[in-house]
Write a protein that holds these residues in place. Structure first.
Motif, mmCIF file in Angstrom:
data_model
loop_
_atom_site.group_PDB
_atom_site.id
_atom_site.type_symbol
_atom_site.label_atom_id
_atom_site.label_comp_id
_atom_site.label_asym_id
_atom_site.label_seq_id
_atom_site.Cartn_x
_atom_site.Cartn_y
_atom_site.Cartn_z
ATOM 1 N N GLU A 12 0.831 -1.210 0.000
ATOM 2 C CA GLU A 12 0.000 0.000 0.000
ATOM 3 C C GLU A 12 0.864 1.257 0.000
ATOM 4 O O GLU A 12 0.599 2.213 -0.747
ATOM 5 C CB GLU A 12 -0.936 0.005 1.210
ATOM 6 C CG GLU A 12 -2.020 -1.049 1.145
ATOM 7 C CD GLU A 12 -2.966 -0.963 2.331
ATOM 8 O OE1 GLU A 12 -3.064 0.128 2.945
ATOM 9 O OE2 GLU A 12 -3.611 -1.972 2.652
ATOM 10 N N GLU A 129 -6.449 1.574 -7.600
ATOM 11 C CA GLU A 129 -7.178 0.466 -7.013
ATOM 12 C C GLU A 129 -6.219 -0.686 -6.728
ATOM 13 O O GLU A 129 -5.163 -0.800 -7.352
ATOM 14 C CB GLU A 129 -8.316 0.004 -7.922
ATOM 15 C CG GLU A 129 -9.344 1.095 -8.176
ATOM 16 C CD GLU A 129 -10.648 0.569 -8.744
ATOM 17 O OE1 GLU A 129 -10.649 -0.562 -9.271
ATOM 18 O OE2 GLU A 129 -11.655 1.292 -8.658
ATOM 19 N N ARG A 139 -10.235 -9.641 -2.874
ATOM 20 C CA ARG A 139 -10.792 -8.411 -2.330
ATOM 21 C C ARG A 139 -10.376 -7.208 -3.176
ATOM 22 O O ARG A 139 -9.254 -7.133 -3.658
ATOM 23 C CB ARG A 139 -10.332 -8.216 -0.878
ATOM 24 C CG ARG A 139 -10.786 -9.351 0.048
ATOM 25 C CD ARG A 139 -10.367 -9.105 1.494
ATOM 26 N NE ARG A 139 -10.771 -10.182 2.380
ATOM 27 C CZ ARG A 139 -11.976 -10.296 2.938
ATOM 28 N NH1 ARG A 139 -12.884 -9.358 2.696
ATOM 29 N NH2 ARG A 139 -12.271 -11.313 3.726
ATOM 30 N N TYR A 141 -10.117 -2.984 -3.523
ATOM 31 C CA TYR A 141 -9.970 -1.750 -2.740
ATOM 32 C C TYR A 141 -9.768 -0.562 -3.686
ATOM 33 O O TYR A 141 -9.220 -0.707 -4.787
ATOM 34 C CB TYR A 141 -8.753 -1.823 -1.824
ATOM 35 C CG TYR A 141 -8.742 -2.980 -0.860
ATOM 36 C CD1 TYR A 141 -9.133 -2.811 0.465
ATOM 37 C CD2 TYR A 141 -8.306 -4.241 -1.257
ATOM 38 C CE1 TYR A 141 -9.106 -3.871 1.376
ATOM 39 C CE2 TYR A 141 -8.274 -5.313 -0.366
ATOM 40 C CZ TYR A 141 -8.675 -5.119 0.944
ATOM 41 O OH TYR A 141 -8.644 -6.170 1.826
ATOM 42 N N TRP A 143 -8.370 3.708 -3.529
ATOM 43 C CA TRP A 143 -7.677 4.700 -2.705
ATOM 44 C C TRP A 143 -8.567 5.925 -2.530
ATOM 45 O O TRP A 143 -8.935 6.590 -3.494
ATOM 46 C CB TRP A 143 -6.369 5.094 -3.379
ATOM 47 C CG TRP A 143 -5.524 6.046 -2.570
ATOM 48 C CD1 TRP A 143 -5.505 7.404 -2.661
ATOM 49 C CD2 TRP A 143 -4.588 5.697 -1.547
ATOM 50 N NE1 TRP A 143 -4.612 7.935 -1.768
ATOM 51 C CE2 TRP A 143 -4.035 6.910 -1.065
ATOM 52 C CE3 TRP A 143 -4.151 4.495 -1.006
ATOM 53 C CZ2 TRP A 143 -3.072 6.949 -0.062
ATOM 54 C CZ3 TRP A 143 -3.200 4.531 0.002
ATOM 55 C CH2 TRP A 143 -2.670 5.733 0.460
ATOM 56 N N PHE A 148 -6.519 2.899 1.432
ATOM 57 C CA PHE A 148 -7.297 1.988 0.609
ATOM 58 C C PHE A 148 -8.561 1.577 1.365
ATOM 59 O O PHE A 148 -8.495 1.098 2.496
ATOM 60 C CB PHE A 148 -6.490 0.731 0.248
ATOM 61 C CG PHE A 148 -5.577 0.935 -0.927
ATOM 62 C CD1 PHE A 148 -6.087 1.036 -2.211
ATOM 63 C CD2 PHE A 148 -4.203 1.034 -0.751
ATOM 64 C CE1 PHE A 148 -5.262 1.220 -3.303
ATOM 65 C CE2 PHE A 148 -3.357 1.221 -1.831
ATOM 66 C CZ PHE A 148 -3.883 1.309 -3.122
ATOM 67 N N LYS A 149 -9.702 1.770 0.737
ATOM 68 C CA LYS A 149 -10.994 1.403 1.302
ATOM 69 C C LYS A 149 -11.533 0.188 0.555
ATOM 70 O O LYS A 149 -11.570 0.169 -0.679
ATOM 71 C CB LYS A 149 -11.981 2.564 1.181
ATOM 72 C CG LYS A 149 -13.375 2.230 1.702
ATOM 73 C CD LYS A 149 -14.329 3.392 1.528
ATOM 74 C CE LYS A 149 -15.724 3.027 2.026
ATOM 75 N NZ LYS A 149 -16.696 4.140 1.833
ATOM 76 N N GLU A 150 -11.963 -0.836 1.301
ATOM 77 C CA GLU A 150 -12.471 -2.048 0.655
ATOM 78 C C GLU A 150 -13.842 -1.792 0.040
ATOM 79 O O GLU A 150 -14.714 -1.173 0.656
ATOM 80 C CB GLU A 150 -12.554 -3.204 1.654
ATOM 81 C CG GLU A 150 -12.961 -4.510 0.989
ATOM 82 C CD GLU A 150 -12.783 -5.726 1.882
ATOM 83 O OE1 GLU A 150 -13.110 -6.832 1.433
ATOM 84 O OE2 GLU A 150 -12.312 -5.565 3.035
#
Length: 284
Positions: A12, A129, A139, A141, A143, A148-150
């Protein structure tokens, strides 16, 4: 096995730094070529250094291998993981502002597809992403606001509608051209940018299809490298419910690899399209 959280966090951080470099740094070519003979962009070299620096801080990482390095590099003798990566796949597309990506294959102790325990790829496009494949989950995610948001877990359909054929057509085998033409005759849509990461990402998110890079008359063993590109995406596609094979119908994840830069013909897709590949190549 210890948690892979430090490795994912390092990826990340590297992804954020590479995104910033793509946005702000020089996109010219360097005076160097990588092990595959491709002339390196300055961003290729910078991205490679960023990732190596981030992994050097993780004692769990024993060794790294990169498309941009001739041989593996030992980071921590007491580490457990071997990580192969393509720091900036599709980098020649940057000057026309198309999406590019980074690919990571995470191996337990040795460079073998059978020892892969996770894979990750990052897409640098209109959004940055990340997709992770680990413990039977793929999964997704994006940014947002500095992290990073799932979004959701990814599952590929049994049959798709996208067709991404790689390689120069004049060098394709006759049966491969028949395969591609047959899919178009069924109503498949052409979606091929020349970047492995965005094209395979699109097929995953749009419900399925086929990405193919066959053995050709100029590259009989294919162009894409097993450790850095092929195995990581095969791992993702199988875990998402799809399939990934070579021209003989063998699972890509069953193939041996004797050199970090070894290549293979490869096909990734939904199970329907992989069935069509096997049929066209006489592998059924």
């Amino acid at each position: 096995m210890q948690t892979l959280a430090p490795v994912f966090e390092a990826i990340e951080r590297a992804a954020h730094r590479i995104h910033e470099a793509i946005t702000n740094e020089d996109t010219d070519y360097s005076a160097h070529s990588n092990q595959s003979g491709d002339v390196q962009l300055k961003l290729d070299i910078q991205s490679d250094l960023i990732i190596a620096e981030e992994f050097s801080r993780i004692p769990l990482v024993k060794a790294i291998a990169s498309e941009e390095k001739e041989e593996e590099e030992i980071l921590h003798e007491g580490g457990q993981l071997c990580i192969a990566y393509d720091p900036l796949d599709g980098s020649s597309l940057i000057d026309v502002d198309l999406s590019v990506g980074s690919i990571f294959g995470i191996y337990d102790g040795e460079w073998s597809a059978q020892k892969m325990i996770a894979s990750v790829y990052v897409v640098y496009g209109p959004r940055t992403e990340m997709v992770t494949a680990y413990k039977n989950n793929v999964r997704h995610y994006t940014w947002r606001h500095g992290r990073f948001k799932e979004l959701e877990q990814i599952k590929i359909g049994e049959k798709g509608k996208l067709n991404a054929p790689g390689g120069t057509q004049q060098h394709w085998p006759v049966h491969h051209k028949q395969l591609i033409d047959g899919l178009f005759a069924e109503g498949y849509r052409l979606r091929y940018s020349g970047g492995m990461v965005p094209d395979l990402h699109q097929i995953l998110l749009k419900g399925g299809g086929l990405f193919s890079y066959p053995g050709t008359t100029d590259k009989p063993d294919g162009k894409l490298r097993k450790l850095f590109e092929v195995f990581p995406f095969a791992f993702v596609y199988e875990m998402a419910g799809g399939a990934a094979v070579d021209e003989k119908g063998n699972r890509l994840m069953d193939l041996p690899c004797s050199d970090p830069h070894e290549t293979t013909a490869c096909f990734f897709g939904s199970k329907y399209e992989i069935g069509k590949v096997k049929e066209a190549y006489g592998a059924e």
